[in-house]
Design a protein around this motif. Sequence first.
Motif, PDB file in Angstrom:
ATOM      1  N   ARG A   1      22.740  -9.429  26.630  1.00  0.00           N
ATOM      2  CA  ARG A   1      21.964  -9.054  27.809  1.00  0.00           C
ATOM      3  C   ARG A   1      22.894  -8.978  29.011  1.00  0.00           C
ATOM      4  O   ARG A   1      23.778  -9.841  29.152  1.00  0.00           O
ATOM      5  CB  ARG A   1      20.864 -10.096  28.061  1.00  0.00           C
ATOM      6  CG  ARG A   1      19.728 -10.083  27.052  1.00  0.00           C
ATOM      7  CD  ARG A   1      18.876 -11.333  27.211  1.00  0.00           C
ATOM      8  NE  ARG A   1      17.733 -11.377  26.310  1.00  0.00           N
ATOM      9  CZ  ARG A   1      17.787 -11.744  25.031  1.00  0.00           C
ATOM     10  NH1 ARG A   1      18.944 -12.086  24.493  1.00  0.00           N
ATOM     11  NH2 ARG A   1      16.686 -11.763  24.291  1.00  0.00           N
TER      12      ARG A   1
ATOM     13  N   VAL B   1      22.318  -9.661  32.030  1.00  0.00           N
ATOM     14  CA  VAL B   1      22.143 -10.969  32.677  1.00  0.00           C
ATOM     15  C   VAL B   1      21.320 -11.825  31.713  1.00  0.00           C
ATOM     16  O   VAL B   1      20.735 -11.289  30.775  1.00  0.00           O
ATOM     17  CB  VAL B   1      21.387 -10.858  34.028  1.00  0.00           C
ATOM     18  CG1 VAL B   1      22.308 -10.398  35.138  1.00  0.00           C
ATOM     19  CG2 VAL B   1      20.192  -9.924  33.914  1.00  0.00           C
TER      20      VAL B   1
ATOM     21  N   GLY C   1      16.087 -18.575  33.441  1.00  0.00           N
ATOM     22  CA  GLY C   1      15.039 -17.627  33.065  1.00  0.00           C
ATOM     23  C   GLY C   1      13.912 -18.350  32.356  1.00  0.00           C
ATOM     24  O   GLY C   1      14.136 -19.338  31.631  1.00  0.00           O
ATOM     25  N   PHE C   2      12.694 -17.890  32.568  1.00  0.00           N
ATOM     26  CA  PHE C   2      11.488 -18.520  32.011  1.00  0.00           C
ATOM     27  C   PHE C   2      10.581 -17.350  31.613  1.00  0.00           C
ATOM     28  O   PHE C   2       9.716 -16.933  32.379  1.00  0.00           O
ATOM     29  CB  PHE C   2      10.866 -19.384  33.122  1.00  0.00           C
ATOM     30  CG  PHE C   2       9.836 -20.395  32.695  1.00  0.00           C
ATOM     31  CD1 PHE C   2       8.626 -19.999  32.135  1.00  0.00           C
ATOM     32  CD2 PHE C   2      10.065 -21.758  32.870  1.00  0.00           C
ATOM     33  CE1 PHE C   2       7.669 -20.922  31.775  1.00  0.00           C
ATOM     34  CE2 PHE C   2       9.111 -22.696  32.503  1.00  0.00           C
ATOM     35  CZ  PHE C   2       7.908 -22.279  31.964  1.00  0.00           C
ATOM     36  N   ALA C   3      10.852 -16.763  30.436  1.00  0.00           N
ATOM     37  CA  ALA C   3      10.184 -15.514  30.049  1.00  0.00           C
ATOM     38  C   ALA C   3       9.185 -15.770  28.922  1.00  0.00           C
ATOM     39  O   ALA C   3       9.543 -16.322  27.890  1.00  0.00           O
ATOM     40  CB  ALA C   3      11.222 -14.495  29.585  1.00  0.00           C
TER      41      ALA C   3
ATOM     42  N   VAL D   1       7.797 -12.461  33.017  1.00  0.00           N
ATOM     43  CA  VAL D   1       9.245 -12.689  32.992  1.00  0.00           C
ATOM     44  C   VAL D   1       9.652 -13.351  34.311  1.00  0.00           C
ATOM     45  O   VAL D   1       9.865 -12.680  35.317  1.00  0.00           O
ATOM     46  CB  VAL D   1      10.002 -11.357  32.791  1.00  0.00           C
ATOM     47  CG1 VAL D   1      11.450 -11.635  32.418  1.00  0.00           C
ATOM     48  CG2 VAL D   1       9.337 -10.517  31.713  1.00  0.00           C
TER      49      VAL D   1
ATOM     50  N   ASN E   1      11.405 -17.019  36.534  1.00  0.00           N
ATOM     51  CA  ASN E   1      12.550 -17.916  36.686  1.00  0.00           C
ATOM     52  C   ASN E   1      12.045 -19.322  37.008  1.00  0.00           C
ATOM     53  O   ASN E   1      10.854 -19.513  37.272  1.00  0.00           O
ATOM     54  CB  ASN E   1      13.452 -17.452  37.841  1.00  0.00           C
ATOM     55  CG  ASN E   1      14.431 -16.360  37.417  1.00  0.00           C
ATOM     56  OD1 ASN E   1      14.646 -16.129  36.227  1.00  0.00           O
ATOM     57  ND2 ASN E   1      15.018 -15.696  38.387  1.00  0.00           N
TER      58      ASN E   1
ATOM     59  N   GLY F   1       6.537 -16.719  38.528  1.00  0.00           N
ATOM     60  CA  GLY F   1       6.580 -15.270  38.338  1.00  0.00           C
ATOM     61  C   GLY F   1       7.422 -14.594  39.416  1.00  0.00           C
ATOM     62  O   GLY F   1       7.905 -13.489  39.232  1.00  0.00           O
TER      63      GLY F   1
ATOM     64  N   ALA G   1      14.718 -10.582  21.048  1.00  0.00           N
ATOM     65  CA  ALA G   1      13.501 -10.591  21.866  1.00  0.00           C
ATOM     66  C   ALA G   1      13.716  -9.717  23.098  1.00  0.00           C
ATOM     67  O   ALA G   1      14.772  -9.756  23.729  1.00  0.00           O
ATOM     68  CB  ALA G   1      13.164 -12.011  22.295  1.00  0.00           C
TER      69      ALA G   1
ATOM     70  N   ARG H   1      12.348  -3.544  38.660  1.00  0.00           N
ATOM     71  CA  ARG H   1      12.408  -4.261  37.378  1.00  0.00           C
ATOM     72  C   ARG H   1      11.631  -3.506  36.298  1.00  0.00           C
ATOM     73  O   ARG H   1      11.999  -3.569  35.129  1.00  0.00           O
ATOM     74  CB  ARG H   1      11.820  -5.676  37.532  1.00  0.00           C
ATOM     75  CG  ARG H   1      12.621  -6.603  38.419  1.00  0.00           C
ATOM     76  CD  ARG H   1      11.959  -7.980  38.520  1.00  0.00           C
ATOM     77  NE  ARG H   1      12.181  -8.781  37.325  1.00  0.00           N
ATOM     78  CZ  ARG H   1      11.456  -9.858  36.995  1.00  0.00           C
ATOM     79  NH1 ARG H   1      10.460 -10.249  37.773  1.00  0.00           N
ATOM     80  NH2 ARG H   1      11.728 -10.530  35.903  1.00  0.00           N
TER      81      ARG H   1
ATOM     82  N   SER I   1      14.166  -1.249  34.695  1.00  0.00           N
ATOM     83  CA  SER I   1      15.448  -1.732  34.189  1.00  0.00           C
ATOM     84  C   SER I   1      15.385  -2.389  32.797  1.00  0.00           C
ATOM     85  O   SER I   1      16.259  -2.179  31.965  1.00  0.00           O
ATOM     86  CB  SER I   1      15.998  -2.728  35.215  1.00  0.00           C
ATOM     87  OG  SER I   1      17.214  -3.255  34.803  1.00  0.00           O
TER      88      SER I   1
END
Length: 482
Positions: free
Chosen positions: A51, A53, A110-112, A125, A127, A199, A315, A337, A340
């Motif tokens: 990825r 990032v 990250g907290f997806a 998706v 943080n 979020g 994922a 976003r 992207s």
Amino acid sequence: MKKSKLTTDQGVPITDNQNSLTIGNRGPVLLQDVQFIEKMAHFDRERIPERVVHAKGTGAHGYFQVYKSMALYTKAKFLQDPAKKTPIFIRFSTVTGGRGSADTVRDPRGFAVKFYTEDGNYDLVGNNLPVFFIRDAIKFPDMVHAFKGAPDSNMPSSASSHDSFWDFISLTPESTHMITWLFSDRGTPRSYRMQEGFGVNTYVWVNLRGKAIYVKYHWKPKLGVRTLDRHEATRLAGTDPDFLTRDLHDAIAKGGKVEYELKVQLMNIADELKQDFDPLDPTKTWPENKFPLMPVGKMILDRNPDNFFTEVEQAAFCPASLVPGIEFSADKLLQGRTFSYADTQRHRLGANYLQLTVNKPLAPVDNNQRDGAMQTRHFSGPVNYEPNTLSGGMPAEAAEEGKPHTYKLEGEVVKQKIKLTNDFAQAGERYRTLGKNDQEHMVDNLVADLTPISRQIQKRVIENLTTADAQLGRLVAKGLKL
Ligand code: HEM
């Protein structure tokens, strides 16, 4: 253990997996050793692009359940029935470091979350910090370039303490608020089980009557928030670079259930211009005394992946993966976003990445998209277009209730910053709401990170910190002997 036979990928039995096929037992090796060629060629292709990032991460399976129906605010089907458990997959990550970097460096996490709902997949998706560094997606590539290794030396491989990071930050006043989060001990969480999730962007919830309302998401860990201090985080980065990965894996492997509560803040769209900040600006939080946190439901993580590559590495999360009842706001960061993520995933995983097991919706998928690299679906019949009569008009468009709500927009076409930036007020408030110990840690974290940075950049950082809070600016300047 079930008996099984070693074969090639073509299913042909392998009789010798120790020696390549040679002329005599000293070589050379023959091109007709197809078993060797297949094995080596496959190995040569085992890595996919990481990825761009959030390259280092770990995942878990679980479920989500609402406490009570959210029908008043949203028609999203998975938010209606307290008896229903919606399966989820979560991926936690660091942001800046590459795939093999240490877990405990100072960085957002990250907290997806991927919800496999009956109306298709919904990805939240987020943080672990409530705000972001920038507010317009057009700055994201610059920001990431400045944060990651320099193009000449590739250093540093995962850390903020370098000139380009602070150069960019000091020239980006809206990042000051994020700095007051990242450089508190929140920037080094003790455990993925003990951090909040946000979020960050503002989304829109729409109910069955078509009424829309702004929404911001918060995840609260059942175990409470715990952090590492700078010294412990630095030590762990050396002794156990997988500290956070191991912590989550071991907790679930031991049969533990990891729990978070989902809460939301809601704002009437009619009130958006009545605030002292722009609610579509992701560098701002919404004051909780004015927009109280409303509990929505709980998420339980209870199963580790058993294949890292197919479940975690493959994922693909995307803020544009929404379901009826949840829509985009005009937030310029969110809008960028939405393009992207799927774009990188088509590059990173391939055109048919949504057919991979971890990404595939549980809801049925039926459309006229066909073929492409690594297609795994088998289509039959002559019809791959719509409208048609040759297959009875199927698949047909869904019912009206899935439609997004309609609204009017007007204005000039411009390239312009938002009017209400107010970039320092919340940064100062954030510092002042911390206890003395946390304030000292923030100052110490900033001084440690800024010490090797050039004087000119340090001065610009101090100016921004001082505008946010005079004491914060003074103490960091003192620590830097400025
Ligand atoms: C304009 C701003 C942003 C852009 C263009 C952007 C872009 C990206 C891209 C391209 C990826 C890699 C996706 C992949 O290869 O699968 C990614 C990953 C990620 N981003 Fe962003 N990002 C932005 C802002 C944010 C913000 C504000 C958050 C948090 C609220 C966030 C959270 C994440 C997370 C959690 C991941 C990792 C997902 C995973 O675990 O696979 N990003 N981002």
